[in-house]
Scaffold this motif. Sequence first.
Motif, PDB file in Angstrom:
ATOM      1  N   PHE A 150       1.194  -1.608   0.123  1.00 41.01           N
ATOM      2  CA  PHE A 150       0.217   0.268  -0.085  1.00 41.01           C
ATOM      3  C   PHE A 150       1.084   1.049   0.038  1.00 41.01           C
ATOM      4  CE2 PHE A 150      -2.733  -3.161   1.648  1.00 41.01           C
ATOM      5  CZ  PHE A 150      -4.175  -3.226   0.696  1.00 41.01           C
ATOM      6  N   GLU A 151       1.631   1.445  -0.882  1.00 40.63           N
ATOM      7  CA  GLU A 151       3.117   2.645  -0.666  1.00 40.63           C
ATOM      8  C   GLU A 151       2.148   3.386  -1.248  1.00 40.63           C
ATOM      9  OE1 GLU A 151       7.588   3.695  -2.293  1.00 40.63           O
ATOM     10  OE2 GLU A 151       6.314   1.735  -2.862  1.00 40.63           O
ATOM     11  N   GLU A 152       2.246   4.594  -0.946  1.00 44.35           N
ATOM     12  CA  GLU A 152       2.306   5.758  -1.608  1.00 44.35           C
ATOM     13  C   GLU A 152       0.509   5.598  -1.555  1.00 44.35           C
ATOM     14  OE1 GLU A 152       4.214   7.947  -4.160  1.00 44.35           O
ATOM     15  OE2 GLU A 152       5.883   6.697  -3.232  1.00 44.35           O
ATOM     16  N   CYS A 162       4.453  -1.533   3.721  1.00 42.60           N
ATOM     17  CA  CYS A 162       3.296  -1.894   3.883  1.00 42.60           C
ATOM     18  C   CYS A 162       2.104  -0.290   2.718  1.00 42.60           C
ATOM     19  CB  CYS A 162       2.555  -2.563   4.101  1.00 42.60           C
ATOM     20  SG  CYS A 162       1.377  -3.063   4.281  1.00 42.60           S
ATOM     21  N   PHE A 163       2.991   0.149   4.210  1.00 38.97           N
ATOM     22  CA  PHE A 163       2.205   1.163   4.318  1.00 38.97           C
ATOM     23  C   PHE A 163       3.105   2.885   4.334  1.00 38.97           C
ATOM     24  CE2 PHE A 163      -0.428  -1.552   6.296  1.00 38.97           C
ATOM     25  CZ  PHE A 163      -1.957  -0.994   5.885  1.00 38.97           C
ATOM     26  N   LEU A 164       3.889   2.668   3.063  1.00 41.43           N
ATOM     27  CA  LEU A 164       5.423   3.974   3.712  1.00 41.43           C
ATOM     28  C   LEU A 164       3.933   4.809   2.352  1.00 41.43           C
ATOM     29  CD1 LEU A 164       8.075   4.438   3.351  1.00 41.43           C
ATOM     30  CD2 LEU A 164       8.382   3.596   0.898  1.00 41.43           C
ATOM     31  N   LYS A 165       4.639   5.557   3.450  1.00 37.41           N
ATOM     32  CA  LYS A 165       4.383   7.429   2.205  1.00 37.41           C
ATOM     33  C   LYS A 165       3.006   6.768   2.233  1.00 37.41           C
ATOM     34  CE  LYS A 165       8.504   8.076   0.426  1.00 37.41           C
ATOM     35  NZ  LYS A 165       9.377   8.468  -0.967  1.00 37.41           N
ATOM     36  N   ALA A 166       2.089   6.108   2.463  1.00 36.97           N
ATOM     37  CA  ALA A 166       0.498   6.575   2.458  1.00 36.97           C
ATOM     38  C   ALA A 166       0.187   7.397   3.783  1.00 36.97           C
ATOM     39  CB  ALA A 166      -0.207   5.247   3.239  1.00 36.97           C
ATOM     40  N   THR A 167      -1.539   7.184   2.918  1.00 36.96           N
ATOM     41  CA  THR A 167      -2.172   8.905   3.481  1.00 36.96           C
ATOM     42  C   THR A 167      -3.574   7.927   3.396  1.00 36.96           C
ATOM     43  OG1 THR A 167      -1.137  10.482   2.320  1.00 36.96           O
ATOM     44  CG2 THR A 167      -3.434  10.848   3.122  1.00 36.96           C
ATOM     45  N   VAL A 168      -3.266   7.740   5.155  1.00 40.25           N
ATOM     46  CA  VAL A 168      -4.938   6.977   5.347  1.00 40.25           C
ATOM     47  C   VAL A 168      -5.451   7.189   6.326  1.00 40.25           C
ATOM     48  CG1 VAL A 168      -5.982   4.752   5.908  1.00 40.25           C
ATOM     49  CG2 VAL A 168      -3.440   4.681   4.642  1.00 40.25           C
ATOM     50  N   ASN A 169      -6.970   7.886   6.871  1.00 40.57           N
ATOM     51  CA  ASN A 169      -7.779   7.864   7.520  1.00 40.57           C
ATOM     52  C   ASN A 169      -7.741   6.944   8.778  1.00 40.57           C
ATOM     53  OD1 ASN A 169     -10.399   9.945   9.141  1.00 40.57           O
ATOM     54  ND2 ASN A 169     -10.863   7.886   8.772  1.00 40.57           N
ATOM     55  N   PHE A 203       7.887   4.140  12.404  1.00 39.37           N
ATOM     56  CA  PHE A 203       7.510   4.957  12.429  1.00 39.37           C
ATOM     57  C   PHE A 203       7.843   5.749  12.061  1.00 39.37           C
ATOM     58  CE2 PHE A 203       5.251   1.208  14.783  1.00 39.37           C
ATOM     59  CZ  PHE A 203       4.053   1.817  14.772  1.00 39.37           C
ATOM     60  N   LEU A 204       9.043   5.845  11.252  1.00 38.82           N
ATOM     61  CA  LEU A 204      10.195   6.999  11.202  1.00 38.82           C
ATOM     62  C   LEU A 204       9.081   8.252  10.448  1.00 38.82           C
ATOM     63  CD1 LEU A 204      12.840   8.222  12.030  1.00 38.82           C
ATOM     64  CD2 LEU A 204      13.946   7.348   9.422  1.00 38.82           C
ATOM     65  N   TYR A 205       9.617   9.456  10.483  1.00 38.05           N
ATOM     66  CA  TYR A 205       9.026  10.459   9.653  1.00 38.05           C
ATOM     67  C   TYR A 205       7.123  10.179   9.603  1.00 38.05           C
ATOM     68  CZ  TYR A 205      13.753  11.179   8.872  1.00 38.05           C
ATOM     69  OH  TYR A 205      14.443  11.966   9.185  1.00 38.05           O
ATOM     70  N   ALA A 206       6.780   9.277  10.483  1.00 31.51           N
ATOM     71  CA  ALA A 206       5.316   9.276  10.373  1.00 31.51           C
ATOM     72  C   ALA A 206       4.680  10.241  11.071  1.00 31.51           C
ATOM     73  CB  ALA A 206       4.709   8.111  11.075  1.00 31.51           C
ATOM     74  N   THR A 208      10.024  -0.008   8.483  1.00 30.66           N
ATOM     75  CA  THR A 208       9.539   1.102   7.055  1.00 30.66           C
ATOM     76  C   THR A 208       8.155   0.623   6.933  1.00 30.66           C
ATOM     77  OG1 THR A 208      10.416   0.037   5.037  1.00 30.66           O
ATOM     78  CG2 THR A 208      11.515   1.730   6.049  1.00 30.66           C
ATOM     79  N   CYS A 209       7.241  -0.113   7.645  1.00 31.72           N
ATOM     80  CA  CYS A 209       5.931  -0.301   7.385  1.00 31.72           C
ATOM     81  C   CYS A 209       5.230   0.442   7.503  1.00 31.72           C
ATOM     82  CB  CYS A 209       5.818  -1.529   8.682  1.00 31.72           C
ATOM     83  SG  CYS A 209       5.594  -1.156  10.498  1.00 31.72           S
ATOM     84  N   PHE A 210       5.314   1.868   8.472  1.00 29.44           N
ATOM     85  CA  PHE A 210       4.541   2.914   8.768  1.00 29.44           C
ATOM     86  C   PHE A 210       5.265   4.311   7.968  1.00 29.44           C
ATOM     87  CE2 PHE A 210       2.430   0.421  11.607  1.00 29.44           C
ATOM     88  CZ  PHE A 210       0.878  -0.334  10.538  1.00 29.44           C
TER      89      PHE A 210
END
Length: 177
Positions: free
Chosen positions: A71-73, A93-100, A140-143, A114-116
């Motif tokens: 789910f990247e980006e 998995c959710f690298l650079k993702a935007t999710v509610n 969670f880096l930069y999350a 790097t998962c989140f």
Amino acid sequence: KLNIAKWWIRFEDPEVKRICVENWDKDGDGELSMEEAAAVSSIGTMFAKRTFTSFKELGFFEEVIFGSRAFEEVNVSGAIIMPGHCKAVSNGCFLKATVNTIDVPSSVTFLDSTCFMNSKIKNLIFRSKIPPKRYGYWEFLYAQIERIYVPDESLELYRAVDWNVNLPFNPLSEYQE
């Protein structure tokens, strides 16, 4: 006559349905049944770098394994509900993702590197009473995570875990969809 429509998955997002039917509709009826979804073993990165309103139906994919950067980006204005059998949130998995909202089942015991990372998440829900182990310190880096919800009885346990970032843990009983 048996009405088999009740066994079809009703997708909230038509684009998610299109992708799923295109890839996993084995009987060619233009719908994805719960049985067809349950047989999916990998989604690859076909949902990465796209925009959706919701992917709650992911919970019906009983055997799917999320590979790296699944789910990247991705941009999801609603919720992604991970299937109940998942054991890990994979690398990127959710690298650079935007999710509610991302709902992580209690079966998840491991957060891979790097998962989140670099993600923007309004609500991250961990259902496990025991905090997942993590690979290193990049998860969670930069999350930017507004709220993390965990089981009420595990709130202090999660707060005690050193995930190398200041995460906003909240009791799951306070979560409102």
